[in-house]
Enzyme design. Structure first.
Site, PDB file in Angstrom:
ATOM      1  N   LYS A 246       0.842  -1.206   0.000  1.00  0.00           N
ATOM      2  CA  LYS A 246       0.000   0.000   0.000  1.00  0.00           C
ATOM      3  C   LYS A 246       0.879   1.259   0.000  1.00  0.00           C
ATOM      4  O   LYS A 246       1.701   1.451   0.898  1.00  0.00           O
ATOM      5  CB  LYS A 246      -0.918  -0.007   1.236  1.00  0.00           C
ATOM      6  CG  LYS A 246      -1.754   1.266   1.430  1.00  0.00           C
ATOM      7  CD  LYS A 246      -2.694   1.165   2.642  1.00  0.00           C
ATOM      8  CE  LYS A 246      -3.424   2.464   2.938  1.00  0.00           C
ATOM      9  NZ  LYS A 246      -4.291   2.390   4.130  1.00  0.00           N
ATOM     10  N   ASP A 251      -2.944   9.964   4.128  1.00  0.00           N
ATOM     11  CA  ASP A 251      -4.347   9.558   4.221  1.00  0.00           C
ATOM     12  C   ASP A 251      -5.105  10.540   5.116  1.00  0.00           C
ATOM     13  O   ASP A 251      -5.063  10.443   6.343  1.00  0.00           O
ATOM     14  CB  ASP A 251      -4.421   8.127   4.800  1.00  0.00           C
ATOM     15  CG  ASP A 251      -5.855   7.607   4.861  1.00  0.00           C
ATOM     16  OD1 ASP A 251      -6.747   8.261   4.288  1.00  0.00           O
ATOM     17  OD2 ASP A 251      -6.067   6.534   5.475  1.00  0.00           O
ATOM     18  N   LYS A 258     -10.597  12.219   8.565  1.00  0.00           N
ATOM     19  CA  LYS A 258     -10.211  11.629   9.855  1.00  0.00           C
ATOM     20  C   LYS A 258     -10.425  12.633  10.984  1.00  0.00           C
ATOM     21  O   LYS A 258     -10.050  13.794  10.857  1.00  0.00           O
ATOM     22  CB  LYS A 258      -8.738  11.219   9.829  1.00  0.00           C
ATOM     23  CG  LYS A 258      -8.488   9.959   9.052  1.00  0.00           C
ATOM     24  CD  LYS A 258      -7.067   9.468   9.254  1.00  0.00           C
ATOM     25  CE  LYS A 258      -6.822   8.215   8.427  1.00  0.00           C
ATOM     26  NZ  LYS A 258      -7.633   7.063   8.848  1.00  0.00           N
ATOM     27  N   ASP A 268       1.258   5.949   5.841  1.00  0.00           N
ATOM     28  CA  ASP A 268       0.320   5.060   5.160  1.00  0.00           C
ATOM     29  C   ASP A 268       0.887   4.461   3.871  1.00  0.00           C
ATOM     30  O   ASP A 268       0.176   3.765   3.154  1.00  0.00           O
ATOM     31  CB  ASP A 268      -0.999   5.806   4.890  1.00  0.00           C
ATOM     32  CG  ASP A 268      -2.206   4.891   5.043  1.00  0.00           C
ATOM     33  OD1 ASP A 268      -2.051   3.818   5.649  1.00  0.00           O
ATOM     34  OD2 ASP A 268      -3.282   5.256   4.527  1.00  0.00           O
ATOM     35  N   ASP A 327     -12.422   6.700   3.718  1.00  0.00           N
ATOM     36  CA  ASP A 327     -11.226   6.432   4.528  1.00  0.00           C
ATOM     37  C   ASP A 327     -10.794   4.962   4.414  1.00  0.00           C
ATOM     38  O   ASP A 327      -9.704   4.599   4.845  1.00  0.00           O
ATOM     39  CB  ASP A 327     -11.509   6.798   5.997  1.00  0.00           C
ATOM     40  CG  ASP A 327     -10.236   6.990   6.802  1.00  0.00           C
ATOM     41  OD1 ASP A 327      -9.152   6.999   6.185  1.00  0.00           O
ATOM     42  OD2 ASP A 327     -10.340   7.134   8.037  1.00  0.00           O
ATOM     43  N   GLU A 329      -9.614   3.467   1.954  1.00  0.00           N
ATOM     44  CA  GLU A 329      -9.063   3.658   0.606  1.00  0.00           C
ATOM     45  C   GLU A 329      -7.972   2.648   0.266  1.00  0.00           C
ATOM     46  O   GLU A 329      -7.768   2.326  -0.899  1.00  0.00           O
ATOM     47  CB  GLU A 329      -8.509   5.087   0.468  1.00  0.00           C
ATOM     48  CG  GLU A 329      -7.089   5.318   0.995  1.00  0.00           C
ATOM     49  CD  GLU A 329      -6.896   5.055   2.492  1.00  0.00           C
ATOM     50  OE1 GLU A 329      -7.893   5.109   3.234  1.00  0.00           O
ATOM     51  OE2 GLU A 329      -5.754   4.792   2.899  1.00  0.00           O
ATOM     52  N   ARG A 331      -7.721  -0.555   0.764  1.00  0.00           N
ATOM     53  CA  ARG A 331      -8.222  -1.799   0.154  1.00  0.00           C
ATOM     54  C   ARG A 331      -8.607  -1.584  -1.310  1.00  0.00           C
ATOM     55  O   ARG A 331      -8.592  -2.516  -2.097  1.00  0.00           O
ATOM     56  CB  ARG A 331      -9.388  -2.337   0.999  1.00  0.00           C
ATOM     57  CG  ARG A 331     -10.590  -1.469   1.031  1.00  0.00           C
ATOM     58  CD  ARG A 331     -11.528  -1.810   2.186  1.00  0.00           C
ATOM     59  NE  ARG A 331     -11.000  -1.370   3.486  1.00  0.00           N
ATOM     60  CZ  ARG A 331     -11.606  -1.566   4.645  1.00  0.00           C
ATOM     61  NH1 ARG A 331     -12.753  -2.208   4.686  1.00  0.00           N
ATOM     62  NH2 ARG A 331     -11.061  -1.140   5.771  1.00  0.00           N
TER      63      ARG A 331
HETATM   64  N1  BES Z   1      -4.600   4.214   6.946  1.00  0.00           N
HETATM   65  C1  BES Z   1      -5.685   3.788   7.739  1.00  0.00           C
HETATM   66  C2  BES Z   1      -5.317   2.694   8.737  1.00  0.00           C
HETATM   67  C3  BES Z   1      -4.285   3.017   9.778  1.00  0.00           C
HETATM   68  C4  BES Z   1      -4.670   3.232  11.090  1.00  0.00           C
HETATM   69  C5  BES Z   1      -2.942   3.040   9.477  1.00  0.00           C
HETATM   70  C6  BES Z   1      -3.736   3.479  12.059  1.00  0.00           C
HETATM   71  C7  BES Z   1      -1.999   3.309  10.453  1.00  0.00           C
HETATM   72  C8  BES Z   1      -2.391   3.510  11.745  1.00  0.00           C
HETATM   73  C9  BES Z   1      -6.817   3.254   6.839  1.00  0.00           C
HETATM   74  O1  BES Z   1      -6.857   3.743   5.555  1.00  0.00           O
HETATM   75  C10 BES Z   1      -8.096   3.626   7.505  1.00  0.00           C
HETATM   76  O2  BES Z   1      -8.372   4.777   7.554  1.00  0.00           O
HETATM   77  N2  BES Z   1      -8.822   2.643   7.995  1.00  0.00           N
HETATM   78  C11 BES Z   1     -10.057   2.860   8.639  1.00  0.00           C
HETATM   79  C12 BES Z   1     -11.087   2.057   7.875  1.00  0.00           C
HETATM   80  C13 BES Z   1     -12.488   2.344   8.227  1.00  0.00           C
HETATM   81  C14 BES Z   1     -12.929   3.712   7.792  1.00  0.00           C
HETATM   82  C15 BES Z   1     -13.358   1.327   7.501  1.00  0.00           C
HETATM   83  C16 BES Z   1      -9.917   2.354  10.071  1.00  0.00           C
HETATM   84  O3  BES Z   1      -9.279   1.327  10.263  1.00  0.00           O
HETATM   85  O4  BES Z   1     -10.426   3.012  10.949  1.00  0.00           O
HETATM   86 ZN    ZN Z   2      -5.035   4.433   4.762  1.00  0.00          ZN
HETATM   87 ZN    ZN Z   3      -7.996   5.568   5.380  1.00  0.00          ZN
END
Ligand code: BES
Ligand code: ZN
Ligand code: ZN
Length: 477
Positions: A246, A251, A258, A268, A327, A329, A331
């Protein structure tokens, strides 16, 4: 840094490092160095202890490793020595390695010493370059055994991890998708792998719809980076591994912006940086395995052009995706990279690595990555290799009862369940949907282990997780 093996300290003058195990069969009162004693009351080799003394006008530093030390512990101890004792290491340096050490332990020592050169102050006016970073710096290893190869391997591993540290820790206004693509092109030339980059136009022609949707709201052009390493003069038939990482350079969450943790989201692209570092290391070690890697690089930004929650997009595979949350994104770009990899290169093994979910951090904290696969053999191979170097993984399920989390009414699949439970698992189920039932696919969610706190800086920074793990997995197939 270069390595020179010397049989003894005859004629040497400078700083002498002496790693010692607590149970090492050396009478520390009389031996170690001729005519010089280390009183066991002051130093017994206990972990995290050091003892400085003089020997023939040289400064000696005895370094305690404890009774037995694993790979990561040894590496951290030597990273600490190189960081904290920087001023002592401007001289000539020798390290005394007794026959109690294995080649892997020597690798960890040298690797740790070189990692200790890393300084997070990339943008400070005053730069203090570590002596070890001089390519002509000679590290003398005092040993009667042949540890040259192990030490040189330690150097190569550290260089790949240092590259990962830079890519992850430099800010997102420097490390853009273009920066990552240029990095790959440059390192491909230097280390020997081919690089092809699809920019916006080429990605559109190719049909990478999920990848492009994520990058839509950014000023930075998305870059779909494809790397191919084919070993020279290798015996046929070659095994073929596909790696996908990734590469979200920042992000923000997109329009589902966020509300917590955005500050750290330059990390990220750490899955991508693990793949970049692994490609450098695999090529540097000239491993006899064919490796194809894809790092989809994009910035998830907020703008009038951003993709919208409730958009339906068409992925490279042809499956339509309903966007529940912008968010989620990572996947989306991985879905396109996985399908592109399978359709165009069809590797025998396929591993993806990503800072994918906060849920994996909630489950494992900062201690291990989450592993998902339907193939128990590669699960074991990944875990065994990870355990050997302190990059741990623990498996979570991919049971079909979680499939309903990604079932959409309007499209073939949706990118988020909308429920704050089992987030790492439903993300993995989403990726699985795009792997065409690949028999040897594994997904590593490294959100908790790629970027963190430790003794080496005051703020969170890159750990290098994945560079060595992916390389060892490829090497030991
Ligand atoms: N980049 C984040 C995941 C992340 C969290 C990376 C903490 C590093 C540290 C990912 O893109 C994300 O935002 N995931 C969300 C998904 C949700 C909105 C379905 C999450 O895990 O909260
Ligand atoms: Zn992310
Ligand atoms: Zn995200």
């Amino acid at each position: 840094m270069k390595i020179k093996i010397i049989p003894d300290l005859e004629g040497f003058s400078g700083t002498i490092l002496i790693p010692i195990f607590e149970n090492e069969e050396v009478d520390r009162n009389t031996v170690i160095l001729e005519n010089t004693s280390v009183p066991s009351t002051l130093f017994s080799g206990k972990k995290d202890s050091t003892y400085a003394f003089q020997y023939k006008n040289n400064l000696c530093l005895a370094i305690g490793l404890g009774k037995q030390a694993d790979y990561k512990t040894i590496k951290t101890i030597f990273r600490r020595v190189a960081t904290k004792q920087q001023d002592l290491l401007n001289e000539d340096v020798a390290i005394v390695i007794s026959e109690n050490f294995s080649a892997t332990q020597v690798e960890a020592i040298i690797s740790g010493l070189l990692l200790g050169t890393y300084n997070l102050g990339h943008y400070k006016k005053e730069q203090k370059n570590h002596a070890f970073l001089n390519p002509n710096f000679i590290l003398n290893i005092v040993t009667t055994l042949n540890f040259k190869l192990a030490a040189e391997r330690g150097i190569k591993i550290a260089h790949a991890q240092l590259a990962n540290f830079h890519l992850v820790d430099l800010p997102p206004n420097t490390v853009t998708p273009k920066y990552l693509a240029n990095w790959a092109i440059e390192k491909g030339k230097q280390y020997g792998f081919d690089v092809v980059v699809l920019g916006h136009e080429d990605a559109k022609i190719a049909g990478l719809g999920a990848f492009l949707a994520v990058g839509k709201g950014s000023e930075q052009e998305p870059q779909f980076v494809i790397m191919k390493y084919v070993p020279k003069n290798a015996i046929q038939p070659l095994k073929h591994v596909g790696l996908v990482g990734k590469g979200i350079t920042f992000d923000t969450g997109g329009l589902n912006i966020k509300t917590a943790g955005m500050l750290h989201m330059k990390c990220d692209m750490a899955g991508g940086a693990a793949v970049f570092g692994a490609m450098q290391l695999i090529a540097d070690l000239q491993l006899p395995i064919k490796v194809t890697a894809i790092v989809p690089c994009a910035e998830n930004a907020v703008d009038a052009k951003s993709f919208l929650p409730s958009d339906v997009i068409k992925s490279y595979s042809g499956h339509s995706i309903e966007i529940i949350d912008t968010d989620a994104e990572g996947r989306l770009i991985l879905a396109d990279a996985l399908s592109y990899m399978i359709k165009n290169f069809n590797p025998e093994y396929l591993i993806d690595i990503a800072t994918l979910t906060g849920s994996s951090v909630g489950t494992f904290g900062y201690e291990c990555g989450a592993l998902f696969t339907n193939n128990s053999k590669i699960a074991e191979q990944l875990q065994v290799n990870g355990d050997a170097i302190g990059e741990r993984l623990w498996q979570l399920p991919l049971w079909d009862c979680y499939k309903s989390d990604i079932q959409s009414d309007i499209a073939d699949v949706k990118n988020y369940s909308g429920k704050a439970v089992a987030g790492a698992i439903s993300a993995a189920k989403f990726l699985e949907y795009f792997t065409n039932e690949h028999p040897a696919w594994a997904h590593l969610d490294i959100a908790g282990v790629a970027f963190g706190d430790d003794e080496f800086a005051k703020s969170k920074h890159a750990t290098g997780y994945g560079v060595h793990l992916l390389t060892l997995f490829v090497e030991n197939l």
